[in-house]
Structure formats: structure tokens, C-alpha cells
Design a protein around this motif. Structure first.
Motif, PDB file in Angstrom:
ATOM      1  N   LEU A   1       0.847  -1.183   0.000  1.00 20.51           N
ATOM      2  CA  LEU A   1       0.000   0.000   0.000  1.00 20.51           C
ATOM      3  C   LEU A   1       0.885   1.235   0.000  1.00 20.51           C
ATOM      4  O   LEU A   1       1.889   1.293   0.720  1.00 20.51           O
ATOM      5  N   ASP A   2       0.500   2.243  -0.798  1.00 22.09           N
ATOM      6  CA  ASP A   2       1.265   3.494  -0.781  1.00 22.09           C
ATOM      7  C   ASP A   2       0.744   4.377   0.347  1.00 22.09           C
ATOM      8  O   ASP A   2      -0.114   3.969   1.136  1.00 22.09           O
ATOM      9  N   GLU A   3       1.254   5.608   0.419  1.00 19.76           N
ATOM     10  CA  GLU A   3       0.889   6.493   1.531  1.00 19.76           C
ATOM     11  C   GLU A   3      -0.571   6.921   1.488  1.00 19.76           C
ATOM     12  O   GLU A   3      -1.119   7.390   2.481  1.00 19.76           O
ATOM     13  N   GLU A   4      -1.247   6.752   0.330  1.00 20.34           N
ATOM     14  CA  GLU A   4      -2.664   7.105   0.215  1.00 20.34           C
ATOM     15  C   GLU A   4      -3.571   5.878   0.336  1.00 20.34           C
ATOM     16  O   GLU A   4      -4.775   5.968   0.142  1.00 20.34           O
ATOM     17  N   GLY A   5      -3.002   4.721   0.595  1.00 23.45           N
ATOM     18  CA  GLY A   5      -3.775   3.509   0.798  1.00 23.45           C
ATOM     19  C   GLY A   5      -4.077   2.722  -0.464  1.00 23.45           C
ATOM     20  O   GLY A   5      -4.830   1.755  -0.420  1.00 23.45           O
ATOM     21  N   ARG A   6      -3.535   3.117  -1.612  1.00 22.01           N
ATOM     22  CA  ARG A   6      -3.755   2.393  -2.866  1.00 22.01           C
ATOM     23  C   ARG A   6      -2.723   1.281  -2.992  1.00 22.01           C
ATOM     24  O   ARG A   6      -1.585   1.423  -2.568  1.00 22.01           O
ATOM     25  N   GLN A   7      -3.150   0.192  -3.624  1.00 25.14           N
ATOM     26  CA  GLN A   7      -2.215  -0.917  -3.832  1.00 25.14           C
ATOM     27  C   GLN A   7      -1.298  -0.611  -5.008  1.00 25.14           C
ATOM     28  O   GLN A   7      -1.747  -0.175  -6.065  1.00 25.14           O
TER      29      GLN A   7
END
Length: 143
Positions: free
Chosen positions: A117-123
Motif C-alpha cells: 500500500l502506498d501512503e494514500e492507501g492504494r495498492q
């Protein structure tokens, strides 16, 4: 009676020291060798001998009169048992949580596919960056 008391103290001191020597020698020397790291053939008997000496000290102290004379034997047995428990837990439980040799990636090897997950919560998958240069930084420990 004095002889029994001296022997009790000797066993009560030697037991935890021998257990500690068995544990430290595993980490500082024997863990370098795969045959001795996976199963502590040398260290386990040393730690068990330390517990045995502590048990003998405890049993010897139990026979001596006076409650305060029983404390060194009890403390020695508890300390040796605690040290041995830590050692056995590390060797037979915690060490098996580490990744095996076949799971490692060497410098210059192609990284296996993974997703995070990135810092925005996207995979984000590694394959999303195919054809681009990617630098992977791994930190050992906890954040």
C-alpha cells in the motif's frame, strides 16, 4: 552442615553461569555453522547441565535448615530456567519465523513480484513500474 551449605552455593552459582555460557557461546560462535545453528547439539547439553546443577543446588538447599538458606537455590533454579526458556524459545520458535535461505534475493537479482500500500492507501505492485528504474530500500527492525 557447612559442607552441604558450601556445595549448595557452589551449585547455585555454577548452574546459571553454565547455562549463560551455553547460550552466549551459541550466539557468538556456534550459530555461524548451519549444522549447529539449526539444532544446538553443543549448546543444549551445556544449558541442560546448568539447569541440572541449579536443581541440585535447590534440592541441597531444601535439606538445609533455615528459610534464608533456601533462597539462593531457588533463585538459581529460577534464573537457569528463565535463561533456558529464552534459549529454547529463540532456537526452536523465533528462529523459524525468519525467512529461509531459498527465499533470499541477492544483490543484482530480479526482485520477486510483490504488492504494497502506498501512503494514500492504494495498492501498488512492482510490475506497475516495469521498464522504469526502481530502488528498493529495506530497513531491518520496526517503525
Amino acid at each position: 552442615m557447612k559442607r552441604l551449605f558450601a556445595r549448595t552455593y557452589l551449585w547455585s552459582i555454577l548452574g546459571p553461569l553454565l547455562a549463560l555460557a551455553g547460550i552466549l557461546s551459541y550466539f557468538f560462535f556456534f550459530a555461524r555453522f548451519p549444522g549447529l545453528r539449526d539444532f544446538p547439539w553443543v549448546n543444549l547439553p551445556i544449558v541442560l547441565l546448568g539447569i541440572t546443577l541449579s536443581l541440585l543446588g535447590f534440592l541441597s538447599a531444601w535439606r538445609s535448615p533455615g528459610a534464608w538458606r533456601k533462597l539462593p537455590g531457588l533463585a538459581s533454579l529460577l534464573l537457569s530456567g528463565l535463561l533456558a526458556s529464552f534459549f529454547l524459545w529463540y532456537v526452536f520458535v523465533d528462529s523459524y519465523q525468519l525467512p529461509g535461505v531459498s527465499d533470499r534475493v541477492l544483490v543484482g537479482d530480479r526482485a520477486p513480484e510483490f504488492q504494497l500500500l502506498d501512503e494514500e492507501g492504494r495498492q501498488v505492485r512492482l510490475s506497475d513500474f516495469r521498464g522504469k528504474k526502481v530502488i528498493l530500500v529495506f530497513y531491518r527492525g520496526h517503525w
